[in-house]
Design an enzyme around this catalytic site. Structure first.
Site, short mmCIF file in Angstrom:
data_model
loop_
_atom_site.label_atom_id
_atom_site.label_comp_id
_atom_site.label_asym_id
_atom_site.label_seq_id
_atom_site.Cartn_x
_atom_site.Cartn_y
_atom_site.Cartn_z
N LYS A 207 57.35 -36.65 -46.06
CA LYS A 207 58.66 -37.70 -46.22
C LYS A 207 58.40 -38.90 -45.32
O LYS A 207 58.48 -39.98 -45.41
CB LYS A 207 59.80 -36.92 -46.08
CG LYS A 207 61.01 -38.00 -46.19
CD LYS A 207 62.29 -37.16 -46.29
CE LYS A 207 63.49 -38.05 -46.49
NZ LYS A 207 63.78 -38.68 -45.50
N ASP A 278 60.13 -28.56 -34.70
CA ASP A 278 60.45 -28.43 -33.28
C ASP A 278 59.35 -27.50 -32.99
O ASP A 278 58.62 -27.48 -31.62
CB ASP A 278 61.86 -28.08 -32.91
CG ASP A 278 62.89 -29.06 -33.28
OD1 ASP A 278 62.36 -30.06 -33.51
OD2 ASP A 278 64.10 -28.68 -33.19
#
Length: 332
Positions: A207, A278
Site C-alpha cells: 500500500k 515494527d
C-alpha cells in the site's frame, strides 16, 4: 562478513545499539465482552473486564530491539500531557532509556485506544496531531539525535506521519549518519515517502509503495512486471542499497545489487497484524548492522513478522522462538 551460525548471529545482536527516531505512541486497550446491542445505536455494548497500556510506534520498535537482545536508543517528541506521563512510565517499566525523548507543551502525545471483545477489535479511537515540529522542537530533536548517534550502530526511522519526522529532519539525520558510516533503515509512511534518499534499507508495504510513488499496479503474483517496475522506480528516486517490501499474504520481496528475492508467507493462525511491521524493521535493522545480505534479512524478518501476528495486540517478537523457527527453516 564471515559466515556465522544462527546462534552466533543472535548472540551478536546483544552487542548492537540501535537508534530509533520517529513517532512514539501509547497503544491503549479496553478488553471486555459484548452480549447485546445498545438501545441507543446499532453498536455492541462492551462490559469492560480490564484495561492495558502498551508502548506503540517507534517505542514498540524499541521493545522489539530490546527483545532481540540489542540496546535501543529512542529519540522522539511527546507532549507534556497525561499521555506523555503514561508513555514515560511505560518506558521506565520496560527498562527503556528516555534520554532522547523531548517533551513539548505544543503537541499532544499520540494515544490509540482499541476496544476489544471476544478476541476481536471493535473500535479504535486515535488522539493525536499530524502537524510538523516547530523550529524549537526540531532543534531539540536534532540535538538529542546527535548525542545518541555517537553511540549507535544503526539508525531506524519509524515514520507514522505524526509530524516528528519531516523532509528537512530526515535529510539531515541521514546525512549525519552517512558521515559517521552508520547504516540507516526506514519504515516509511506516505507523507515523507520520497524524503529518504540514500538510506541503506527502505521497507515499505504494498500500500505504501503504491501511494508513495503514486503508481497503480497489481499484487506481485498477478502483476509481477508492474510491481517490479515500481521497485525499479523506487531505486531510481531514493537509491537505497536494499529494498525490502512486505507483501502481506504474499510474503516479502527483497532487492539488493539487482538481485531479487521473493519469499512466501508462512502459514499461521493470524490473530492480529498490529505491530508486525515494527518487528520486521527491528530484525532488518539488526541484520543490516551486522552486514547480512538482503535475502537472509528478508527471510528472518518474514519469520518474525509472522510470529507476532499469532498474538492479539502489539507485542514484541520472542527471540528464542524466532531462533528456533529460523533453525527449523534452515536459514543461514
Amino acid at each position: 562478513m564471515r559466515e556465522t551460525s544462527l546462534r552466533t548471529l543472535f548472540d551478536n545482536f546483544n552487542s548492537l545499539r540501535v537508534l530509533i527516531i520517529g513517532d512514539v505512541m501509547v497503544d491503549a486497550y479496553v478488553w471486555g465482552r459484548a452480549t447485546r446491542l445498545s438501545p441507543e445505536a446499532p453498536v455492541p455494548v462492551v462490559h469492560v473486564a480490564r484495561t492495558e497500556n502498551r508502548l506503540g510506534g517507534a517505542a514498540n520498535v524499541a521493545l522489539n530491539v530490546q527483545a532481540l537482545g540489542a540496546t535501543p536508543l529512542l529519540c522522539a517528541v511527546i507532549g507534556t500531557d497525561a499521555g506523555g506521563d503514561q508513555l514515560l512510565q511505560l518506558l521506565h517499566e520496560s527498562g527503556l532509556p528516555a534520554d532522547g525523548i523531548i517533551r513539548s507543551a505544543g503537541r499532544p502525545t499520540t494515544v490509540k485506544q482499541r476496544i476489544l471483545a471476544h478476541g476481536q477489535q471493535l473500535l479504535r479511537i486515535d488522539s493525536e496531531v499530524e502537524t510538523d515540529l516547530d523550529a524549537d522542537e526540531s532543534a531539540q530533536l536534532l540535538a538529542a539525535y546527535d548525542d545518541l548517534l555517537a553511540r549507535a550502530d544503526v539508525v531506524v526511522f519509524e515514520d507514522y506521519d505524526k509530524g516528528v519526522l519531516n523532509e528537512a529532519i530526515i535529510t539531515e539525520c541521514i546525512a549525519r549518519a552517512r558521515q559517521r558510516g552508520i547504516p540507516t533503515v526506514v519504515d516509511p509512511k506516505k507523507k515523507n515517502f520520497l524524503a529518504y534518499r540514500h538510506c541503506t534499507l527502505f521497507k515499505p508495504n504494498l500500500k505504501e509503495l503504491r501511494e508513495g510513488l503514486k503508481l497503480e499496479f497489481g499484487d506481485p503474483v498477478a502483476d509481477r512486471v508492474g510491481f517490479e517496475a515500481a521497485v525499479a522506480r523506487l531505486q531510481d528516486v531514493l537509491t537505497p542499497e536494499t529494498v525490502l517490501v512486505t507483501l502481506s499474504e504474499y510474503g516479502v520481496f527483497a532487492q539488493q545489487d539487482g538481485q531479487k528475492t521473493y519469499l512466501p508467507a508462512h502459514l499461521r493462525t493470524i490473530s492480529d497484524v498490529s505491530g508486525a511491521g515494527d518487528t520486521v524493521i527491528s530484525i532488518a535493522a539488526l541484520c543490516v548492522a551486522l552486514g547480512r545480505p538482503a535475502a537472509f534479512t528478508a527471510a528472518l524478518a518474514n519469520l518474525g513478522g509472522g510470529l507476532v501476528c499469532e498474538q492479539v495486540g502489539v507485542v514484541p517478537v520472542e527471540k528464542q522462538r524466532l531462533l528456533e523457527e529460523a533453525q527449523e527453516a534452515g536459514l543461514q
